[in-house]
Write a protein that holds these residues in place. Structure first.
Motif, PDB file in Angstrom:
ATOM      1  N   THR A  58      37.151  36.033  44.922  1.00  0.00           N
ATOM      2  CA  THR A  58      37.185  35.717  46.344  1.00  0.00           C
ATOM      3  C   THR A  58      38.581  35.909  46.918  1.00  0.00           C
ATOM      4  N   ALA A  59      39.597  35.525  46.144  1.00  0.00           N
ATOM      5  CA  ALA A  59      40.980  35.694  46.598  1.00  0.00           C
ATOM      6  C   ALA A  59      41.310  37.173  46.789  1.00  0.00           C
ATOM      7  N   LEU A  60      40.893  37.997  45.849  1.00  0.00           N
ATOM      8  CA  LEU A  60      41.156  39.434  45.967  1.00  0.00           C
ATOM      9  C   LEU A  60      40.409  40.038  47.152  1.00  0.00           C
ATOM     10  N   GLU A  61      39.196  39.590  47.368  1.00  0.00           N
ATOM     11  CA  GLU A  61      38.389  40.143  48.455  1.00  0.00           C
ATOM     12  C   GLU A  61      38.926  39.748  49.828  1.00  0.00           C
ATOM     13  N   ARG A  62      39.302  38.481  49.984  1.00  0.00           N
ATOM     14  CA  ARG A  62      39.654  37.981  51.309  1.00  0.00           C
ATOM     15  C   ARG A  62      41.146  38.014  51.606  1.00  0.00           C
TER      16      ARG A  62
END
Length: 264
Positions: free
Chosen positions: A240-244
């Motif tokens: 999620t961190a990489l995506e957002r």
């Protein structure tokens, strides 16, 4: 300072007394907030005579203070004057601050700027999240390159041979059960970071601490710093961190790079 520069050959102009004074100052920190003369001698490997002369001089200059109750020494507040002078003169920090603040407001997490020093990255700017932060990293804190997002982002902007030299020169310690210490694996990870445009660290330096980072370049295309967002595991997963966080992070790093090219 680049790899190996700290261990470069010393000329006849090198002053060992100044080296010893800084070695003593570097002993103090969270682990050793107060030290006696005998403790300083033991930790530094210096003779008691040298320690007495140097600590007396540093105390007279205000860089060390003797605590009356314990008769031990602690670091003096005057050391902050030297540190603040670096930050005031660092044009990169001045360029970066507006973009770091904007990124922190957008992602609602802590955003930091780090610069390389030997095999470590040093915190030079930090905008703290309004949310709970389990780990405090004040300005001046140092973290190893090989197992942190900021260090991997910085390394990812180098060629493969240079990356391997940095890794081989590093003391590859397992700070957590998830710390990667195999050089070939680390090299693959850093090259993957380069391909993706951001680097990451998933609880490899502190448990529960996820970081995503991107390099900042100078006018010659060389890495000079890294921007990273701290995403606590209590609120984020790595995916999620990489995506957002990756898109605004890359935008921030590019904006700082563009602004810095006219000033550094």
């Amino acid at each position: 300072m680049g790899i190996g520069e700290e261990q470069s050959s010393r000329s006849s102009l090198f002053n060992q007394s100044i080296e010893k004074a800084f070695a003593i100052l570097e002993l103090f920190g969270a682990q050793h907030s107060q030290l006696s003369l005998s403790e300083i001698a033991r930790l530094s490997g210096m003779s008691m005579g040298s320690v007495q002369r140097i600590t007396h001089t540093l105390e007279q200059l205000g860089y060390l203070i003797k605590v009356p109750a314990s008769r031990k020494y602690r670091i003096g507040i005057k050391i902050l004057t030297v540190a603040s002078q670096y930050l005031e003169a660092d044009l990169l920090v001045d360029c970066a601050n507006p973009y770091l603040s904007d990124l922190s407001n957008r992602c609602l997490e802590t955003v930091s700027l780090t610069e390389p020093s030997g095999l470590e990255m040093v915190y030079v700017a930090r905008f703290t999240s309004r949310h709970y932060i389990p780990i405090h990293m004040p300005i001046g804190s140092r973290v190893p390159m090989y197992c942190t997002a900021s260090g991997r982002a910085y390394l990812s902007a180098h060629d493969e041979t240079t990356i391997r030299r940095y890794l081989e020169a590093s003391e590859l310690i397992r700070h957590t059960p998830d710390t990667v210490t195999d050089i070939d694996t680390l090299l693959e990870m850093i090259l993957a970071c380069r391909k993706r445009g951001v680097a990451w660290n998933n609880a490899e330096y502190f448990l529960g601490d996820i970081n995503v980072a991107a390099p900042v370049l100078n006018g010659s295309g060389e890495p000079v710093a890294a921007v990273h967002v701290t995403a606590p595991g209590s609120r984020w997963t790595l995916d999620t961190a990489l995506e957002r966080l990756a898109p605004p992070l890359i935008e921030c790093a590019r904006a700082i790079t563009k602004a810095a090219r006219t000033r550094i």
